[in-house]
Design a protein around this motif. Structure first.
Motif, PDB file in Angstrom:
ATOM      1  N   HIS A 109       0.813  -1.212   0.000  1.00  0.00           N
ATOM      2  CA  HIS A 109       0.000   0.000   0.000  1.00  0.00           C
ATOM      3  C   HIS A 109       0.849   1.265   0.000  1.00  0.00           C
ATOM      4  N   GLY A 110       0.175   2.387   0.166  1.00  0.00           N
ATOM      5  CA  GLY A 110       0.860   3.673   0.341  1.00  0.00           C
ATOM      6  C   GLY A 110       0.547   4.595  -0.818  1.00  0.00           C
ATOM      7  N   ASN A 111       0.458   5.906  -0.512  1.00  0.00           N
ATOM      8  CA  ASN A 111       0.094   6.864  -1.547  1.00  0.00           C
ATOM      9  C   ASN A 111       1.312   7.402  -2.281  1.00  0.00           C
ATOM     10  N   ASN A 112       2.517   7.054  -1.811  1.00  0.00           N
ATOM     11  CA  ASN A 112       3.704   7.535  -2.509  1.00  0.00           C
ATOM     12  C   ASN A 112       4.835   6.532  -2.373  1.00  0.00           C
ATOM     13  N   LYS A 113       4.754   5.482  -3.177  1.00  0.00           N
ATOM     14  CA  LYS A 113       5.835   4.494  -3.189  1.00  0.00           C
ATOM     15  C   LYS A 113       7.004   5.096  -3.953  1.00  0.00           C
ATOM     16  N   THR A 114       8.156   5.116  -3.326  1.00  0.00           N
ATOM     17  CA  THR A 114       9.319   5.672  -4.018  1.00  0.00           C
ATOM     18  C   THR A 114       9.793   4.679  -5.074  1.00  0.00           C
ATOM     19  N   ASP A 115      10.651   5.146  -5.976  1.00  0.00           N
ATOM     20  CA  ASP A 115      11.208   4.236  -6.989  1.00  0.00           C
ATOM     21  C   ASP A 115      11.920   3.084  -6.296  1.00  0.00           C
ATOM     22  N   ARG A 116      12.615   3.400  -5.209  1.00  0.00           N
ATOM     23  CA  ARG A 116      13.325   2.347  -4.476  1.00  0.00           C
ATOM     24  C   ARG A 116      12.327   1.354  -3.866  1.00  0.00           C
ATOM     25  N   ASP A 117      11.212   1.871  -3.276  1.00  0.00           N
ATOM     26  CA  ASP A 117      10.181   0.986  -2.719  1.00  0.00           C
ATOM     27  C   ASP A 117       9.667   0.020  -3.791  1.00  0.00           C
ATOM     28  N   ILE A 118       9.405   0.576  -4.989  1.00  0.00           N
ATOM     29  CA  ILE A 118       8.844  -0.240  -6.072  1.00  0.00           C
ATOM     30  C   ILE A 118       9.835  -1.340  -6.448  1.00  0.00           C
ATOM     31  N   CYS A 119      11.108  -0.977  -6.553  1.00  0.00           N
ATOM     32  CA  CYS A 119      12.146  -1.975  -6.895  1.00  0.00           C
ATOM     33  C   CYS A 119      12.274  -3.015  -5.785  1.00  0.00           C
ATOM     34  N   ASP A 120      12.345  -2.547  -4.531  1.00  0.00           N
ATOM     35  CA  ASP A 120      12.485  -3.480  -3.406  1.00  0.00           C
ATOM     36  C   ASP A 120      11.322  -4.475  -3.395  1.00  0.00           C
ATOM     37  N   ALA A 121      10.117  -3.952  -3.603  1.00  0.00           N
ATOM     38  CA  ALA A 121       8.927  -4.812  -3.559  1.00  0.00           C
ATOM     39  C   ALA A 121       8.968  -5.842  -4.686  1.00  0.00           C
ATOM     40  N   MET A 122       9.393  -5.411  -5.866  1.00  0.00           N
ATOM     41  CA  MET A 122       9.469  -6.364  -6.994  1.00  0.00           C
ATOM     42  C   MET A 122      10.614  -7.352  -6.777  1.00  0.00           C
ATOM     43  N   ASP A 123      11.695  -6.896  -6.149  1.00  0.00           N
ATOM     44  CA  ASP A 123      12.819  -7.805  -5.847  1.00  0.00           C
ATOM     45  C   ASP A 123      12.354  -8.975  -4.977  1.00  0.00           C
ATOM     46  N   ILE A 124      11.506  -8.677  -3.988  1.00  0.00           N
ATOM     47  CA  ILE A 124      11.093  -9.776  -3.103  1.00  0.00           C
ATOM     48  C   ILE A 124       9.840 -10.495  -3.638  1.00  0.00           C
ATOM     49  N   GLY A 125       9.302 -10.003  -4.746  1.00  0.00           N
ATOM     50  CA  GLY A 125       8.184 -10.714  -5.376  1.00  0.00           C
ATOM     51  C   GLY A 125       6.842 -10.463  -4.711  1.00  0.00           C
ATOM     52  N   VAL A 126       6.620  -9.222  -4.255  1.00  0.00           N
ATOM     53  CA  VAL A 126       5.341  -8.866  -3.629  1.00  0.00           C
ATOM     54  C   VAL A 126       4.175  -9.231  -4.550  1.00  0.00           C
ATOM     55  N   GLY A 127       3.185  -9.926  -4.005  1.00  0.00           N
ATOM     56  CA  GLY A 127       2.082 -10.430  -4.820  1.00  0.00           C
ATOM     57  C   GLY A 127       1.267  -9.333  -5.470  1.00  0.00           C
ATOM     58  N   THR A 128       0.886  -8.331  -4.682  1.00  0.00           N
ATOM     59  CA  THR A 128      -0.056  -7.328  -5.181  1.00  0.00           C
ATOM     60  C   THR A 128       0.361  -5.929  -4.754  1.00  0.00           C
ATOM     61  N   PHE A 129       0.422  -5.027  -5.711  1.00  0.00           N
ATOM     62  CA  PHE A 129       0.587  -3.607  -5.411  1.00  0.00           C
ATOM     63  C   PHE A 129      -0.803  -2.976  -5.351  1.00  0.00           C
ATOM     64  N   VAL A 130      -1.036  -2.115  -4.364  1.00  0.00           N
ATOM     65  CA  VAL A 130      -2.260  -1.327  -4.372  1.00  0.00           C
ATOM     66  C   VAL A 130      -1.858   0.056  -4.875  1.00  0.00           C
ATOM     67  N   VAL A 131      -2.176   0.310  -6.138  1.00  0.00           N
ATOM     68  CA  VAL A 131      -1.692   1.516  -6.820  1.00  0.00           C
ATOM     69  C   VAL A 131      -2.631   2.672  -6.516  1.00  0.00           C
ATOM     70  N   ASP A 132      -2.048   3.800  -6.094  1.00  0.00           N
ATOM     71  CA  ASP A 132      -2.843   4.915  -5.587  1.00  0.00           C
ATOM     72  C   ASP A 132      -3.317   5.874  -6.673  1.00  0.00           C
ATOM     73  N   ASN A 133      -2.482   6.138  -7.675  1.00  0.00           N
ATOM     74  CA  ASN A 133      -2.798   7.232  -8.599  1.00  0.00           C
ATOM     75  C   ASN A 133      -2.128   7.017  -9.961  1.00  0.00           C
ATOM     76  N   PHE A 134      -2.400   7.897 -10.903  1.00  0.00           N
ATOM     77  CA  PHE A 134      -1.876   7.790 -12.281  1.00  0.00           C
ATOM     78  C   PHE A 134      -0.362   7.711 -12.297  1.00  0.00           C
ATOM     79  N   ASP A 135       0.221   8.631 -11.547  1.00  0.00           N
ATOM     80  CA  ASP A 135       1.666   8.742 -11.538  1.00  0.00           C
ATOM     81  C   ASP A 135       2.306   7.421 -11.130  1.00  0.00           C
ATOM     82  N   GLU A 136       1.731   6.842 -10.088  1.00  0.00           N
ATOM     83  CA  GLU A 136       2.280   5.595  -9.568  1.00  0.00           C
ATOM     84  C   GLU A 136       2.040   4.437 -10.542  1.00  0.00           C
TER      85      GLU A 136
END
Ligand SMILES: *Cc1c(COP(=O)(O)O)cnc(C)c1O
Length: 433
Positions: A109-136
């Motif tokens: 979750h979160g309304n402002n995932k940083t680029d690093r957060d997005i990479c870290d989450a994909m590195d560990i294979g997070v099942g589902t992102f809850v995407v907040d907005n267009f930008d994200e």
């Protein structure tokens, strides 16, 4: 029994937590200390999970919103109880991974995932992102494409429920830092973009209407709006939304003025209204997800303090000062949250006083509560504040360079340190100059 079944008074007149003498726990582990009854958390997880499976179907997955109480051990408990989890930061993801939590059951979750957060989450294979907005959405899609993966997502939608009154409103709640609103038309736009986006599998929608909710009406109102939106998507995009996450927020009994909630019955009632709305709108019932935080862990906790100065100002009030305060529990300072306190070593005595329980920080707002009913307190007493399992340790700070208390798990007559007490060395560890 005091508020909840696991808080009691023993033959010595001492408070017990999960059957263990709070005065002895204070002696053994020092104060201030968070005590967490592990069996209560496990029982709450089971109540949610069993009810979710019974009323939503075999593929139901309740999530633990781990911002409520976060440390390595809690993720192990959540994993063992078959829960999914909701994480909102790289730090929570890191802790979950350290606990060996299965990544496919993590919702990020979160309304402002940083680029690093997005990479870290994909590195560990997070099942589902809850995407907040267009930008994200663009950022997640770009990173997924770079990696050649398809990332499963939900979109966070603002259904237009006032978080304070929990009523459906037509304006106002559009203005939120969270999510994309239906009524501005932007929610339909982001759905279309997500359907078309490379590297993205739009599985469903998410909403979260508030917290400390005592009846199912806000969930029902939100579900009504969300199901109609799912029907609109089906019509306009010829696309089936497979999952609907209705967020967290069920309430907890903090004082005797709060009702006790039957979580299983609430889930049954929510399931009934969602089923009804789906029928009415001609859509297949999506997989329904709930993500409670507070209601899983709050009641399990109590904080033990030692009473220091007791000061009466004639015609005004009595201040009972404790060796903790807003650094370990900022919720009165932040929201005037109400708690129940008692003197653990005088638990069988009547609460004959009305006092202000004050912390030790240089801040006049550093209070645990005002007008609190309490036994007559004196220096050296052990003061217990009940129902501090949620949003206390996880919101704790080092203000005034006060070390954070330890987290002690009690279970079946045993007490274990889950998080050790911070030391002064811990406080200065990152000071470079
Ligand atoms: C905080 C939060 C929760 C949990 O709320 P509780 O009131 O602790 O149950 C669930 N989902 C989201 C998105 C949240 O922000």
């Amino acid at each position: 029994m005091i508020l909840h079944d696991h808080f009691n008074v023993n033959e010595k007149g001492h408070l017990t937590i999960g059957g263990m003498d709070a005065v002895e726990l204070a002696k053994e582990f020092g104060t201030p200390t968070y005590i967490i009854d592990e069996n209560v958390i496990r029982a709450n997880c089971r109540a949610y999970r069993n009810a979710a499976i019974k009323y939503f179907g075999a593929d139901a997955l309740p999530l633990y919103a781990s911002k409520a109480l976060c440390f390595t051990g809690i993720y192990k408990i959540a994993a063992e109880e078959g829960m999914g989890i909701d994480c909102v930061s790289g730090g929570e993801l890191y802790t979950a991974k350290r606990a060996g939590f299965p990544a496919e059951r993590i919702y990020f979750h979160g309304n402002n995932k940083t680029d690093r957060d997005i990479c870290d989450a994909m590195d560990i294979g997070v099942g589902t992102f809850v995407v907040d907005n267009f930008d994200e959405l663009c950022a997640v899609s770009a990173e997924a494409q770079r990696r050649g993966i398809t990332q499963r997502i939900l979109l966070r939608i603002t259904p237009g429920i006032d978080p304070h009154t929990h009523k459906a409103i037509s304006t106002g709640s559009v203005d939120s830092k969270f999510g994309t609103a239906i009524e501005t038309g932007q929610a339909m736009e982001i759905v279309k973009k997500a359907i078309a986006a490379e590297g993205i599998d739009l599985a469903g929608l998410h909403c979260h209407v508030g917290s400390q909710i005592f009846d199912i009406e806000p969930f029902s109102d939100a579900a009504d709006i969300m199901v109609r939106f799912i029907a609109d998507i089906k019509r306009e995009c010829v696309y089936e939304i497979r999952e609907l996450n209705l967020g967290g927020g069920l309430g907890v009994r903090y004082t005797e003025y709060d009702r006790e909630i039957d979580y299983a019955a609430s889930i049954r009632d929510i399931a009934a209204v969602v089923t009804g709305f789906c029928k009415k709108n001609g859509i297949r019932m999506p997989r329904v997800i709930l993500e409670p935080g507070r209601s899983l862990v709050a009641a399990a906790g109590a904080t033990l303090y030692t009473v220091g100065s007791v000061k009466t100002i004639p015609d005004f009030r009595t201040y009972v000062s404790i060796d903790g305060g807003m650094p370990d529990n900022p919720r009165y300072a932040l929201y005037q949250s109400q708690y129940t306190a008692l003197i653990a070593n005088k638990a069988s005595e009547p609460k004959s006083k009305r006092v202000t329980v004050a912390g030790r920080c240089c801040e006049s707002g550093d209070l645990i509560g005002e007008n609190m009913e309490l036994q007559a307190a004196e220096r050296g007493d052990i003061l217990a504040v009940l129902v501090t399992g949620a949003y206390n340790y996880s919101m704790a700070s080092n203000y005034n360079r006060i070390p954070r208390p330890p987290v002690i798990l009690v279970k079946d007559g045993e007490a274990r340190v889950a998080v050790r007490r911070e030391t002064y060395e811990d406080l200065t560890r990152n000071d470079v100059l």
